[in-house]
Design a protein around this motif. Structure first.
Motif, short mmCIF file in Angstrom:
data_model
loop_
_atom_site.label_atom_id
_atom_site.label_comp_id
_atom_site.label_asym_id
_atom_site.label_seq_id
_atom_site.Cartn_x
_atom_site.Cartn_y
_atom_site.Cartn_z
N SER A 57 18.09 -1.19 -16.61
CA SER A 57 19.22 -1.28 -17.52
C SER A 57 18.95 -0.50 -18.79
O SER A 57 17.83 -0.07 -19.04
N ALA A 93 17.79 4.66 -20.58
CA ALA A 93 16.69 4.42 -19.64
C ALA A 93 17.09 4.81 -18.21
O ALA A 93 16.34 5.49 -17.51
N TYR A 101 15.65 7.98 -16.08
CA TYR A 101 15.02 7.63 -14.81
C TYR A 101 15.62 8.48 -13.67
O TYR A 101 14.90 9.04 -12.85
N GLU A 141 14.49 12.02 -13.89
CA GLU A 141 13.09 12.19 -13.46
C GLU A 141 12.92 12.10 -11.95
O GLU A 141 12.04 12.72 -11.38
N ALA A 187 17.01 18.69 -26.10
CA ALA A 187 17.29 17.86 -27.29
C ALA A 187 18.77 17.93 -27.66
O ALA A 187 19.38 16.93 -28.08
N ARG A 204 20.70 15.69 -25.32
CA ARG A 204 20.52 14.27 -25.67
C ARG A 204 21.19 13.93 -27.00
O ARG A 204 21.67 12.83 -27.19
N ALA A 243 17.08 11.85 -28.91
CA ALA A 243 16.84 13.29 -28.72
C ALA A 243 15.52 13.70 -29.37
O ALA A 243 14.71 14.41 -28.75
N GLU A 266 12.45 12.05 -27.43
CA GLU A 266 12.12 12.70 -26.15
C GLU A 266 11.56 14.11 -26.38
O GLU A 266 10.67 14.55 -25.68
N ALA A 312 7.88 6.54 -13.30
CA ALA A 312 9.30 6.56 -13.67
C ALA A 312 9.82 5.16 -14.01
O ALA A 312 10.61 4.99 -14.95
N PHE A 313 9.39 4.13 -13.27
CA PHE A 313 9.84 2.76 -13.56
C PHE A 313 9.29 2.26 -14.89
O PHE A 313 9.99 1.63 -15.68
N ARG A 353 8.33 4.06 -17.39
CA ARG A 353 8.99 4.82 -18.46
C ARG A 353 10.40 4.26 -18.72
O ARG A 353 10.86 4.19 -19.86
N ALA A 354 11.08 3.82 -17.65
CA ALA A 354 12.41 3.23 -17.83
C ALA A 354 12.31 1.93 -18.64
O ALA A 354 13.19 1.62 -19.45
N ARG A 386 11.93 2.81 -22.26
CA ARG A 386 13.21 3.25 -22.84
C ARG A 386 14.22 2.12 -22.93
O ARG A 386 15.05 2.09 -23.84
N ARG A 387 14.19 1.19 -21.97
CA ARG A 387 15.09 0.03 -22.06
C ARG A 387 14.81 -0.74 -23.34
O ARG A 387 15.73 -1.11 -24.07
N TRP A 416 16.96 -1.47 -26.61
CA TRP A 416 17.22 -2.85 -27.07
C TRP A 416 17.13 -2.91 -28.60
O TRP A 416 18.01 -3.44 -29.28
N LYS A 428 20.83 -3.40 -29.91
CA LYS A 428 21.08 -4.83 -30.13
C LYS A 428 20.41 -5.33 -31.42
O LYS A 428 21.07 -5.96 -32.25
#
Lengths: 227, 227
Positions: A62, A66, A70, A73, A90, A93, B66, B69, B86-87, B89-90, B93-94, B98, B102
């Protein structure tokens, strides 16, 4: 097959549907109504936001950036959606962030809340008719963004440069969601309209043009490629 | 030398100062006050937001994701801040998302607006004393986030996994900015406090602990590593 927990008119879900189609990744769609999120959604994503991407039955991702990164990649073998060198990436993004943050806050969040969410909410939860002052303000801000899109594509082929990128799909996710209501002043923005016609003509866009939500027909030009 | 247009207590600027220090990239800081953005800021970044990263005199990058990364692609030679497969890294980023989305909307934006921005704004632009109801609401939401941080570091070494990542620096950017006011209820959250002590003890953090803004002294424990 991977699946995507989404809502039809959610701009972020739409961006991912477009991206997955551009990458050539088939996906099963699982509907979720954001005004009444299920306990299951919170299990998949503690933030409770859409979309959620399920790579398989055990792995839920989520957060829009992200999931976007993912997929880039792991699935960008045929076509990159964050193309170019580090500077060009950049710029892609930056613009995706522009639509995720600024466009969403100023335009799509207020229009979707007032025109869709409040129709479906119970009156004691904030349901009811749209706040017309909020709608009017969002329509004014929309004009600034259509100016900015026009400015960008006056100098470039696509929003971020010479190639289609996630910036175009992020923008199209937001714009197509509010275009459902049929009141974008396209006639005043021929350059932005030309860009949107090009995005809308892509095969990845076809499923979105067939979308409907219960009780609300799309505007007459929503699915029309020559609007 | 690269430079960063920033504001001392801006959580996003702080994240990048931490990241640049972790990467070992020296940077010149250029102050900007977000309540009175200069025309020059809009030339560098049409969204008018901080921070802006200048790789050199001709190249300005904006948009927090931007820049993040871009730096990871070009400067993560010694230490990656988006580590793993990759997971993983996700997940980094999640969690950065957040805190960017949030936490910012629920906690840092209202606290910084009410406690800092309104002090410096002219009264006809919304300046004045803080809206105490808004501050109270943000302090309540802060408790949910301290619970979530505690939950994460109960199971992990750092927020996103076994290694320090940009998720920790994103969180620390927000938390350190509001810790300046000295009213985070740390005593009720020993696990989250342990995590924050570890982040705060890093050499990258030292310049932030020496920050002050005019007319507002930091709380007594702001710069203390044994708070």
């Amino acid at each position: 097959m991977p699946s995507l927990v989404h809502f039809t008119l959610d701009p972020f879900s739409r961006r991912l549907r477009l991206a997955l189609a551009e990458y050539g990744v088939p996906v099963e769609l699982i509907d979720e109504e954001p005004w009444e999120p299920s306990p299951h959604l919170y299990e998949l994503n503690p933030a409770g936001t859409l979309p959620v991407y399920l790579e398989d039955s055990t792995t839920a991702l989520s957060g829009i950036e992200a999931i976007t990164e993912y997929l880039e990649e792991t699935r960008a073998t045929r076509i990159p959606l964050i193309p170019g060198d580090a500077f060009e990436r950049a710029e892609v993004r930056r613009l995706a962030g522009w639509f995720d943050g600024k466009f969403y806050a100023e335009v799509s969040e207020p229009l979707l809340t007032e025109k869709v969410i409040r129709r479906f909410l119970r009156r004691d939860k904030g349901g009811g008719g749209p706040d017309t002052a909020r709608v009017r303000q969002a329509m004014l801000r929309l004009r600034d963004h259509l100016d900015y899109i026009s400015h960008l594509v006056d100098h470039r082929v696509w929003l971020a440069g010479e190639e289609l990128s996630i910036a175009d799909l992020a923008a199209a996710g937001h714009i197509s969601a509010i275009d459902y209501f049929g009141d974008i002043p396209w006639a005043d923005y021929p350059v932005a309209k030309g860009w949107y016609q090009r995005v809308k003509s892509r095969p990845s866009f076809r499923p979105l043009l067939a979308d409907t939500i219960r009780g609300m027909q799309p505007g007459p030009h929503y699915a029309d490629l020559d609007f």
